[in-house]
Write a protein that holds these residues in place. Structure first.
Motif, PDB file in Angstrom:
ATOM      1  N   ALA A 161       0.842  -1.194   0.000  1.00  0.00           N
ATOM      2  CA  ALA A 161       0.000   0.000   0.000  1.00  0.00           C
ATOM      3  C   ALA A 161       0.883   1.252   0.000  1.00  0.00           C
ATOM      4  N   THR A 162       0.503   2.238  -0.792  1.00  0.00           N
ATOM      5  CA  THR A 162       1.286   3.468  -0.896  1.00  0.00           C
ATOM      6  C   THR A 162       0.630   4.580  -0.091  1.00  0.00           C
ATOM      7  N   SER A 163       1.445   5.494   0.405  1.00  0.00           N
ATOM      8  CA  SER A 163       0.929   6.631   1.155  1.00  0.00           C
ATOM      9  C   SER A 163       1.904   7.782   1.043  1.00  0.00           C
ATOM     10  N   GLU A 164       1.409   8.971   1.321  1.00  0.00           N
ATOM     11  CA  GLU A 164       2.251  10.157   1.381  1.00  0.00           C
ATOM     12  C   GLU A 164       2.272  10.635   2.823  1.00  0.00           C
ATOM     13  N   ARG A 165       3.457  10.850   3.351  1.00  0.00           N
ATOM     14  CA  ARG A 165       3.602  11.234   4.748  1.00  0.00           C
ATOM     15  C   ARG A 165       4.513  12.455   4.872  1.00  0.00           C
ATOM     16  N   THR A 166       4.263  13.240   5.891  1.00  0.00           N
ATOM     17  CA  THR A 166       5.206  14.252   6.336  1.00  0.00           C
ATOM     18  C   THR A 166       5.799  13.741   7.641  1.00  0.00           C
ATOM     19  N   ILE A 167       7.113  13.633   7.668  1.00  0.00           N
ATOM     20  CA  ILE A 167       7.761  13.077   8.854  1.00  0.00           C
ATOM     21  C   ILE A 167       8.852  14.024   9.351  1.00  0.00           C
ATOM     22  N   LEU A 168       9.156  13.886  10.627  1.00  0.00           N
ATOM     23  CA  LEU A 168      10.287  14.575  11.224  1.00  0.00           C
ATOM     24  C   LEU A 168      11.388  13.540  11.408  1.00  0.00           C
ATOM     25  N   PRO A 169      12.393  13.513  10.545  1.00  0.00           N
ATOM     26  CA  PRO A 169      13.426  12.474  10.628  1.00  0.00           C
ATOM     27  C   PRO A 169      14.362  12.728  11.808  1.00  0.00           C
ATOM     28  N   LEU A 170      14.533  11.724  12.650  1.00  0.00           N
ATOM     29  CA  LEU A 170      15.311  11.887  13.872  1.00  0.00           C
ATOM     30  C   LEU A 170      16.681  11.230  13.790  1.00  0.00           C
ATOM     31  N   ALA A 171      16.768  10.082  13.125  1.00  0.00           N
ATOM     32  CA  ALA A 171      18.045   9.364  13.026  1.00  0.00           C
ATOM     33  C   ALA A 171      17.888   8.251  12.003  1.00  0.00           C
ATOM     34  N   LEU A 172      19.016   7.787  11.492  1.00  0.00           N
ATOM     35  CA  LEU A 172      19.030   6.622  10.610  1.00  0.00           C
ATOM     36  C   LEU A 172      19.561   5.438  11.392  1.00  0.00           C
ATOM     37  N   PHE A 173      18.829   4.333  11.316  1.00  0.00           N
ATOM     38  CA  PHE A 173      19.119   3.141  12.103  1.00  0.00           C
ATOM     39  C   PHE A 173      19.543   2.040  11.138  1.00  0.00           C
ATOM     40  N   TYR A 174      20.797   1.587  11.260  1.00  0.00           N
ATOM     41  CA  TYR A 174      21.350   0.576  10.356  1.00  0.00           C
ATOM     42  C   TYR A 174      21.190  -0.798  10.986  1.00  0.00           C
ATOM     43  N   THR A 175      20.330  -1.612  10.396  1.00  0.00           N
ATOM     44  CA  THR A 175      20.133  -2.974  10.869  1.00  0.00           C
ATOM     45  C   THR A 175      20.853  -3.937   9.929  1.00  0.00           C
ATOM     46  N   GLU A 176      20.670  -5.209  10.144  1.00  0.00           N
ATOM     47  CA  GLU A 176      21.353  -6.201   9.317  1.00  0.00           C
ATOM     48  C   GLU A 176      20.895  -6.157   7.869  1.00  0.00           C
ATOM     49  N   THR A 177      19.625  -5.784   7.636  1.00  0.00           N
ATOM     50  CA  THR A 177      19.076  -5.899   6.285  1.00  0.00           C
ATOM     51  C   THR A 177      18.677  -4.585   5.640  1.00  0.00           C
ATOM     52  N   CYS A 178      18.535  -3.501   6.417  1.00  0.00           N
ATOM     53  CA  CYS A 178      18.045  -2.263   5.813  1.00  0.00           C
ATOM     54  C   CYS A 178      18.445  -1.056   6.648  1.00  0.00           C
ATOM     55  N   VAL A 179      18.244   0.109   6.061  1.00  0.00           N
ATOM     56  CA  VAL A 179      18.425   1.376   6.767  1.00  0.00           C
ATOM     57  C   VAL A 179      17.033   1.928   7.051  1.00  0.00           C
ATOM     58  N   THR A 180      16.772   2.220   8.313  1.00  0.00           N
ATOM     59  CA  THR A 180      15.453   2.678   8.738  1.00  0.00           C
ATOM     60  C   THR A 180      15.545   4.091   9.294  1.00  0.00           C
ATOM     61  N   ALA A 181      14.584   4.919   8.924  1.00  0.00           N
ATOM     62  CA  ALA A 181      14.521   6.279   9.458  1.00  0.00           C
ATOM     63  C   ALA A 181      13.634   6.284  10.699  1.00  0.00           C
ATOM     64  N   LEU A 182      14.232   6.549  11.854  1.00  0.00           N
ATOM     65  CA  LEU A 182      13.456   6.730  13.066  1.00  0.00           C
ATOM     66  C   LEU A 182      12.835   8.123  12.997  1.00  0.00           C
ATOM     67  N   SER A 183      11.518   8.212  13.090  1.00  0.00           N
ATOM     68  CA  SER A 183      10.841   9.461  12.755  1.00  0.00           C
ATOM     69  C   SER A 183       9.625   9.701  13.637  1.00  0.00           C
ATOM     70  N   TRP A 184       9.189  10.953  13.628  1.00  0.00           N
ATOM     71  CA  TRP A 184       7.879  11.331  14.143  1.00  0.00           C
ATOM     72  C   TRP A 184       6.969  11.496  12.939  1.00  0.00           C
TER      73      TRP A 184
END
Length: 235
Positions: A161-184
């Motif tokens: 499913a697709t969506s459009e979001r406005t987020i406040l990016p707080l940090a980038l979290f590097y896991t074993e398989t992907c980079v995740t944006a920790l956000s509000w």
């Protein structure tokens, strides 16, 4: 560009380019004539830089007065080399260039024995494919975190499913398989994790949330720690 700024740029070029570097290449990097480049080399030598080489052969920075000497033991050298090699293997071109620059700057501050150990470390990283694949350049996302600027994203969740979001990016979290944006997430009014490989568009929108990033990130990390602790207790 002032002469002092040009000399710093020349030092950086000599740190990062594999030596010996020809005068023509250094002149190209700093945007000056060959004659001016020779004068700049003489100025750096007069200021204390130990530069090997001569006209027609090439130049190599042996000791850099702009950076203080560093003392690392052999294991610490291996940690530095391995960490920077891992960053280069991530698949992010901007961070790969930064890793090469860091390696060159650190090497320039080391005694010759430690420099050779850093540049020819025994610990190596081999990844036939980049570790993290993202359809987008993540540099704007990193910049938005540092600048504390909201971004608009187009996102595809795990169900497609697709969506459009406005987020406040707080940090980038590097896991074993992907980079995740920790956000509000401004839509959900709550903390959310957004995988960068599921972002199809990233657009900084110019809205500042400074100085909220640090307290928001602290609260989010505290929540994650509480959840981890609860799972341990349940186990």
């Amino acid at each position: 560009m002032s002469r002092s700024a040009r000399l710093l740029q020349l030092l950086h070029a000599m740190r990062t380019l594999a030596g010996p570097v020809t005068a023509a290449r250094l002149a190209e990097e700093t945007g000056v004539s060959i004659r001016s480049l020779y004068r700049d080399i003489d100025a750096l030598r007069s200021a204390g830089a130990q530069i090997e080489g001569e006209r027609g052969y090439g130049y190599r920075l042996v000791e850099d007065p702009a950076l203080p000497p560093q003392m690392f033991d052999q294991d610490e050298i291996e940690v530095l080399a391995l960490s920077l090699a891992e960053v280069r293997a991530w698949g992010d071109p901007a961070l790969a260039r930064a890793a090469d620059s860091v390696l060159a700057k650190i090497a320039a501050t080391l005694p010759s024995v430690r420099e050779r150990q850093l540049l020819h470390a025994i610990a190596q990283v081999f990844r036939p494919e980049p570790r993290y694949l993202s359809p987008l350049d993540l540099a704007p996302l990193r910049s938005a975190c540092w600048q504390e600027e909201a971004i608009d994203i187009h996102y595809v969740d795990g169900d497609g499913a697709t969506s459009e979001r406005t987020i406040l990016p707080l940090a980038l979290f590097y896991t074993e398989t992907c980079v995740t944006a920790l956000s509000w997430c401004c839509l959900r009014q709550d903390f959310r994790m957004f995988r960068t490989d599921r972002m199809t568009e990233i657009h900084p929108n110019g809205t500042s949330f400074r100085p909220r990033r640090v307290p928001l990130l602290r609260d989010y990390l505290a929540q994650l720690e509480q959840r981890r602790g609860a799972k341990v207790d349940e186990g």
